[in-house]
Scaffold this motif. Structure first.
Motif, PDB file in Angstrom:
ATOM      1  N   TYR A 156      30.999  58.108  46.787  1.00 18.09           N
ATOM      2  CA  TYR A 156      30.847  57.784  48.138  1.00 18.09           C
ATOM      3  C   TYR A 156      30.206  56.232  47.650  1.00 18.09           C
ATOM      4  CZ  TYR A 156      30.805  62.520  50.697  1.00 18.09           C
ATOM      5  OH  TYR A 156      31.351  62.979  50.668  1.00 18.09           O
ATOM      6  N   GLY A 157      30.634  55.633  47.440  1.00 20.24           N
ATOM      7  CA  GLY A 157      31.238  53.717  47.224  1.00 20.24           C
ATOM      8  C   GLY A 157      30.077  53.342  45.922  1.00 20.24           C
ATOM      9  N   ALA A 158      30.256  54.293  44.890  1.00 16.15           N
ATOM     10  CA  ALA A 158      29.868  53.248  44.065  1.00 16.15           C
ATOM     11  C   ALA A 158      31.352  53.008  42.856  1.00 16.15           C
ATOM     12  CB  ALA A 158      29.217  54.468  43.193  1.00 16.15           C
ATOM     13  N   LYS A 159      30.996  52.200  42.371  1.00 14.44           N
ATOM     14  CA  LYS A 159      32.625  51.053  42.342  1.00 14.44           C
ATOM     15  C   LYS A 159      31.840  50.426  40.020  1.00 14.44           C
ATOM     16  CE  LYS A 159      34.511  51.702  46.210  1.00 14.44           C
ATOM     17  NZ  LYS A 159      35.799  52.805  46.113  1.00 14.44           N
ATOM     18  N   MET A 160      32.819  50.208  40.009  1.00 12.53           N
ATOM     19  CA  MET A 160      32.604  49.259  38.483  1.00 12.53           C
ATOM     20  C   MET A 160      34.261  49.012  38.134  1.00 12.53           C
ATOM     21  SD  MET A 160      31.031  51.030  34.828  1.00 12.53           S
ATOM     22  CE  MET A 160      32.820  51.918  34.484  1.00 12.53           C
ATOM     23  N   TYR A 161      34.426  47.669  38.483  1.00 14.90           N
ATOM     24  CA  TYR A 161      35.964  47.254  37.850  1.00 14.90           C
ATOM     25  C   TYR A 161      35.009  45.906  37.179  1.00 14.90           C
ATOM     26  CZ  TYR A 161      37.978  50.107  41.058  1.00 14.90           C
ATOM     27  OH  TYR A 161      38.857  51.694  41.771  1.00 14.90           O
ATOM     28  N   TYR A 162      36.858  45.470  36.682  1.00 13.54           N
ATOM     29  CA  TYR A 162      36.982  44.434  36.127  1.00 13.54           C
ATOM     30  C   TYR A 162      37.745  43.818  36.319  1.00 13.54           C
ATOM     31  CZ  TYR A 162      38.554  41.094  31.744  1.00 13.54           C
ATOM     32  OH  TYR A 162      39.299  40.295  31.187  1.00 13.54           O
ATOM     33  N   GLN A 163      37.820  42.191  36.890  1.00  9.24           N
ATOM     34  CA  GLN A 163      39.179  41.257  37.346  1.00  9.24           C
ATOM     35  C   GLN A 163      39.280  41.029  35.860  1.00  9.24           C
ATOM     36  OE1 GLN A 163      39.368  40.424  41.118  1.00  9.24           O
ATOM     37  NE2 GLN A 163      39.816  37.747  40.512  1.00  9.24           N
ATOM     38  N   PRO A 164      40.559  40.906  34.626  1.00  9.32           N
ATOM     39  CA  PRO A 164      40.704  40.011  34.164  1.00  9.32           C
ATOM     40  C   PRO A 164      40.619  38.095  34.380  1.00  9.32           C
ATOM     41  CG  PRO A 164      42.125  41.567  33.864  1.00  9.32           C
ATOM     42  CD  PRO A 164      41.389  41.289  35.041  1.00  9.32           C
ATOM     43  N   ASN A 165      41.202  38.159  35.629  1.00  4.62           N
ATOM     44  CA  ASN A 165      41.489  36.420  35.605  1.00  4.62           C
ATOM     45  C   ASN A 165      40.380  36.351  36.339  1.00  4.62           C
ATOM     46  OD1 ASN A 165      42.747  33.662  36.215  1.00  4.62           O
ATOM     47  ND2 ASN A 165      43.503  34.892  38.437  1.00  4.62           N
ATOM     48  N   GLY A 166      39.404  35.647  35.574  1.00  7.93           N
ATOM     49  CA  GLY A 166      37.748  34.909  36.081  1.00  7.93           C
ATOM     50  C   GLY A 166      37.229  35.644  35.025  1.00  7.93           C
ATOM     51  N   GLU A 167      37.693  36.804  34.457  1.00  7.85           N
ATOM     52  CA  GLU A 167      36.471  37.572  34.185  1.00  7.85           C
ATOM     53  C   GLU A 167      35.981  38.147  34.480  1.00  7.85           C
ATOM     54  OE1 GLU A 167      35.796  38.029  29.794  1.00  7.85           O
ATOM     55  OE2 GLU A 167      37.866  38.110  30.648  1.00  7.85           O
ATOM     56  N   ILE A 168      36.172  38.721  35.581  1.00  9.31           N
ATOM     57  CA  ILE A 168      35.155  39.039  36.667  1.00  9.31           C
ATOM     58  C   ILE A 168      34.814  40.450  36.782  1.00  9.31           C
ATOM     59  CG2 ILE A 168      34.102  39.561  38.844  1.00  9.31           C
ATOM     60  CD1 ILE A 168      35.723  36.792  40.139  1.00  9.31           C
ATOM     61  N   GLN A 221      42.018  41.415  47.537  1.00 11.63           N
ATOM     62  CA  GLN A 221      42.498  40.919  48.235  1.00 11.63           C
ATOM     63  C   GLN A 221      42.760  39.589  48.352  1.00 11.63           C
ATOM     64  OE1 GLN A 221      39.360  40.502  51.338  1.00 11.63           O
ATOM     65  NE2 GLN A 221      39.425  42.397  52.005  1.00 11.63           N
ATOM     66  N   SER A 222      42.878  39.240  46.890  1.00 16.45           N
ATOM     67  CA  SER A 222      42.952  37.705  46.415  1.00 16.45           C
ATOM     68  C   SER A 222      44.516  37.926  45.670  1.00 16.45           C
ATOM     69  CB  SER A 222      42.026  36.826  45.409  1.00 16.45           C
ATOM     70  OG  SER A 222      42.152  37.718  44.248  1.00 16.45           O
ATOM     71  N   GLY A 223      45.111  39.474  45.772  1.00 17.63           N
ATOM     72  CA  GLY A 223      46.303  39.033  45.308  1.00 17.63           C
ATOM     73  C   GLY A 223      46.135  39.406  43.261  1.00 17.63           C
ATOM     74  N   GLU A 224      44.888  39.234  43.170  1.00 17.47           N
ATOM     75  CA  GLU A 224      44.541  39.799  41.807  1.00 17.47           C
ATOM     76  C   GLU A 224      44.721  41.119  41.607  1.00 17.47           C
ATOM     77  OE1 GLU A 224      44.333  37.286  39.842  1.00 17.47           O
ATOM     78  OE2 GLU A 224      44.039  36.161  41.257  1.00 17.47           O
ATOM     79  N   LEU A 225      44.940  41.499  40.139  1.00 14.35           N
ATOM     80  CA  LEU A 225      44.190  42.933  39.652  1.00 14.35           C
ATOM     81  C   LEU A 225      43.039  43.454  39.051  1.00 14.35           C
ATOM     82  CD1 LEU A 225      46.175  45.748  39.119  1.00 14.35           C
ATOM     83  CD2 LEU A 225      46.259  44.750  36.498  1.00 14.35           C
ATOM     84  N   LEU A 281      34.790  40.332  45.162  1.00 16.04           N
ATOM     85  CA  LEU A 281      35.405  40.030  44.523  1.00 16.04           C
ATOM     86  C   LEU A 281      36.317  38.973  43.897  1.00 16.04           C
ATOM     87  CD1 LEU A 281      37.465  43.104  41.597  1.00 16.04           C
ATOM     88  CD2 LEU A 281      35.477  41.403  41.310  1.00 16.04           C
ATOM     89  N   ALA A 282      36.911  38.834  46.140  1.00 11.80           N
ATOM     90  CA  ALA A 282      37.359  37.619  46.446  1.00 11.80           C
ATOM     91  C   ALA A 282      36.360  36.196  45.910  1.00 11.80           C
ATOM     92  CB  ALA A 282      37.741  38.059  48.419  1.00 11.80           C
ATOM     93  N   VAL A 283      35.169  36.476  46.720  1.00 14.84           N
ATOM     94  CA  VAL A 283      33.797  35.857  47.406  1.00 14.84           C
ATOM     95  C   VAL A 283      33.752  35.168  45.247  1.00 14.84           C
ATOM     96  CG1 VAL A 283      31.272  35.306  47.536  1.00 14.84           C
ATOM     97  CG2 VAL A 283      32.800  36.136  49.120  1.00 14.84           C
ATOM     98  N   ILE A 284      33.735  36.156  44.396  1.00 14.02           N
ATOM     99  CA  ILE A 284      33.144  35.040  43.372  1.00 14.02           C
ATOM    100  C   ILE A 284      34.218  34.734  42.988  1.00 14.02           C
ATOM    101  CG2 ILE A 284      32.444  35.889  40.792  1.00 14.02           C
ATOM    102  CD1 ILE A 284      31.574  39.111  42.364  1.00 14.02           C
ATOM    103  N   ALA A 285      35.589  35.580  42.960  1.00 19.70           N
ATOM    104  CA  ALA A 285      36.491  34.579  42.601  1.00 19.70           C
ATOM    105  C   ALA A 285      36.482  32.751  43.463  1.00 19.70           C
ATOM    106  CB  ALA A 285      37.624  34.981  42.411  1.00 19.70           C
ATOM    107  N   SER A 286      36.192  32.796  43.961  1.00 18.54           N
ATOM    108  CA  SER A 286      35.679  31.375  45.203  1.00 18.54           C
ATOM    109  C   SER A 286      35.434  30.193  44.614  1.00 18.54           C
ATOM    110  CB  SER A 286      35.763  31.513  46.247  1.00 18.54           C
ATOM    111  OG  SER A 286      34.261  31.953  47.051  1.00 18.54           O
ATOM    112  N   GLY A 287      33.918  30.975  43.694  1.00 18.73           N
ATOM    113  CA  GLY A 287      32.989  30.607  43.326  1.00 18.73           C
ATOM    114  C   GLY A 287      32.260  29.758  44.131  1.00 18.73           C
TER     115      GLY A 287
END
Length: 131
Positions: free
Chosen positions: A84-96, A72-76, A117-123
């Motif tokens: 059924y809903g299990a996720k595991m992702y890494y967002q390089p910008n911000g090392e999330i 949603q924040s335009g990041e990759l 991810l958008a909430v985490i990135a927002s701080g």
């Protein structure tokens, strides 16, 4: 019943791997840092994004066992989904690093995790966002 009478064996080993969020994040960190392979080119090959017919936005590419997804924040973000809903992702910008799941079968948007991810990135904290 609770499971909706769905046999998860259709997903080959579906449900056969059980882990904690902490362990999934440790694995994902080691994978993205290249600590799991003797050859550094292995991770490069995994992250060599390809687009195929039928792969639509927000999916941005497919690697070897890893997807690139637009958030949603335009990041990759890079990672993979489970059943059924299990996720595991890494967002390089911000090392999330994010691993999680939802515990309902119906009514869950596929990209629910991008909101987190958008909430985490927002701080901001999740609690600040909900209230």
């Amino acid at each position: 019943g609770v499971t909706g009478r769905i046999n998860l064996s259709f997903d080959r080993g579906g449900g056969g791997v059980v882990s904690t969020v902490s362990d999934l994040n440790k694995f994902l960190r080691a994978l993205m840092r290249g600590d799991l392979f003797q050859e550094t080119k292995t991770l490069k090959e995994m992250l060599d994004w390809q687009l195929y017919p039928g792969i639509d936005s927000p999916r941005a590419g497919v690697g070897l066992g890893i997807f690139a997804e637009g958030t949603q924040s335009g990041e990759l973000a890079m990672g993979h989904s489970g059943v059924y809903g299990a996720k595991m992702y890494y967002q390089p910008n911000g090392e999330i690093f994010f691993s999680g799941t939802v515990n309902q079968l119906v009514g869950v948007p596929y990209y629910w995790w991008t909101e987190l991810l958008a909430v985490i990135a927002s701080g901001k904290s999740i609690r600040e966002t909900i209230n």
